[in-house]
Design a protein around this motif. Structure first.
Motif, PDB file in Angstrom:
ATOM      1  N   LYS A 150       0.801  -1.263  -0.022  1.00  0.00           N
ATOM      2  CA  LYS A 150      -0.056   0.123  -0.092  1.00  0.00           C
ATOM      3  C   LYS A 150       1.075   1.227   0.124  1.00  0.00           C
ATOM      4  CE  LYS A 150      -3.815  -2.302   2.384  1.00  0.00           C
ATOM      5  NZ  LYS A 150      -4.694  -2.087   3.518  1.00  0.00           N
ATOM      6  N   VAL A 151       0.483   2.193  -0.619  1.00  0.00           N
ATOM      7  CA  VAL A 151       0.768   3.574  -0.649  1.00  0.00           C
ATOM      8  C   VAL A 151       0.053   4.537  -0.193  1.00  0.00           C
ATOM      9  CG1 VAL A 151       2.269   5.258  -2.346  1.00  0.00           C
ATOM     10  CG2 VAL A 151       2.489   2.956  -2.645  1.00  0.00           C
ATOM     11  N   ASP A 152       0.175   5.424   0.748  1.00  0.00           N
ATOM     12  CA  ASP A 152      -0.694   6.338   1.394  1.00  0.00           C
ATOM     13  C   ASP A 152      -1.841   5.631   1.674  1.00  0.00           C
ATOM     14  OD1 ASP A 152       1.383   8.360   1.083  1.00  0.00           O
ATOM     15  OD2 ASP A 152       0.481   8.844  -0.976  1.00  0.00           O
ATOM     16  N   GLY A 153      -1.854   4.390   2.285  1.00  0.00           N
ATOM     17  CA  GLY A 153      -3.018   3.763   2.614  1.00  0.00           C
ATOM     18  C   GLY A 153      -3.840   3.158   1.190  1.00  0.00           C
ATOM     19  N   LYS A 154      -3.288   3.231   0.148  1.00  0.00           N
ATOM     20  CA  LYS A 154      -4.100   2.755  -0.846  1.00  0.00           C
ATOM     21  C   LYS A 154      -3.438   1.448  -1.727  1.00  0.00           C
ATOM     22  CE  LYS A 154      -6.199   4.219  -5.463  1.00  0.00           C
ATOM     23  NZ  LYS A 154      -6.258   5.240  -6.490  1.00  0.00           N
TER      24      LYS A 154
END
Length: 323
Positions: A150-154
């Motif tokens: 995940k990147v920035d919660g996505k």
């Protein structure tokens, strides 16, 4: 006060519990709940971790014992070299328990620590389907583990730690990335690809749609029925591939087209508990054309004996020597 593991006998309660965990982890039936239970057990104390590490090391020496047994069968007059209990325990206690447990298990007789801590994993012989995001399905083969990335919660993709997957993207899904062994691949919507990551070597097969592979600053675009690999060597250029063979495991079938027996045995070992061990190089070099149902693999040693006249020696723990 924690018990001093150096003073524990190998028949202590902790070592008996360690053997119970080892038997469960090598059974091919261990679940995610079992993995969590093992992590909790081994984290109770350094003594717990060392008891499991010492038990694991005893199994690790099975490879050397198997080779010695094969040598004794060929030359019975030669006495095997014995290792003293003092030397064995000294080596086991000298290393830290964390380093021992983090190492790749011998023969893959049980999952490594990184595999057990993975977001998703399959046991020996298990296959499962996971929808990680809308329109993104990951079909997992045996002995496979991956983490969500995940990147920035996505969700941006997955990290394939080990094993084999087929990634399927619906037309409405976005681009999706799979990281594996210091490289990566990016699949476009509507694509399907097969990814094998075994021992640090990665093989990417585009089954449908468009896939790009990146490794050490080099990028290759794969079209349908093309394959590229990377790992110990530089990334290969795309080559044509038999899509039906690449997808065979999804039909619970293994297909071997003029492959050496050593390769066939290594592949079979991914699907069955225990281990087939080739002790004869000439036997391992024999070429094989065969098609196996995964339901036949329990009898793999018998099939090899009948096809090649191999001598079969069965050892505890599902270990079978082929010579």
């Amino acid at each position: 006060m924690e018990p001093n593991s150096a003073s524990l006998s190998h028949d202590s309660p902790l070592h008996r519990e360690a053997r119970d965990w080892l038997l469960l982890l090598t059974s091919g039936r261990a679940t995610a709940a079992d993995a969590q239970g093992f992590r909790s057990w081994v984290a109770q104390s350094v003594a717990h971790a060392r008891a499991f590490a010492e038990t694991r090391l005893m199994w690790e020496r099975l490879g050397a014992a198997a080779a010695n047994l094969a040598q004794r069968e060929r030359a019975p007059a030669v006495a095997p070299r014995r290792m003293s209990r003092r030397a064995f325990l000294g080596g086991a206690v000298a290393a830290t328990a964390a380093a021992l447990l983090a190492a790749q298990p011998p023969f893959r007789l049980w999952p490594g620590i990184s595999d057990m801590a993975a977001d998703f994993r399959t046991a020996t012989g298990e296959q499962r389907s996971v929808q990680v995001a809308p329109g993104v399905t990951v079909e997992m083969n045996t002995q496979t583990a991956f983490n969500l990335h995940k990147v920035d919660g996505k969700l941006a993709g997955i990290e394939l730690l080990d094993g084999e997957i087929q990634l399927q993207l619906a037309d409405g899904a976005g681009d999706f990335t799979v990281w594996a062994a210091k490289g990566s691949l990016r699949a476009k919507p509507g694509s399907q690809c097969n990814v094998r990551c075994l021992g640090g070597d990665v093989e990417v097969t585009a089954l449908d749609g468009s896939v790009s592979v990146d490794y050490r600053g080099r990028s290759e675009a794969l079209g349908a029925a093309q394959q590229a690999s990377y790992g110990a060597r530089e990334m290969t250029a795309p080559v044509p591939v038999d899509v039906d063979q690449a997808m065979a495991w999804r039909r619970r079938v293994l297909v071997f087209d003029n492959r050496p027996l050593s390769y066939v045995v290594a592949e079979i070992n991914r699907y069955r508990p225990g281990r087939l061990v080739l002790t004869n190089d000439a036997l391992g070099a024999r070429m094989v054309r065969a098609r196996f149902s995964l339901n036949q693999l329990a009898d793999a040693a018998t099939l090899i004996r009948e096809a090649f006249g191999a001598h079969v020696t069965e050892l505890p723990g599902g270990i079978v020597l082929l010579s």
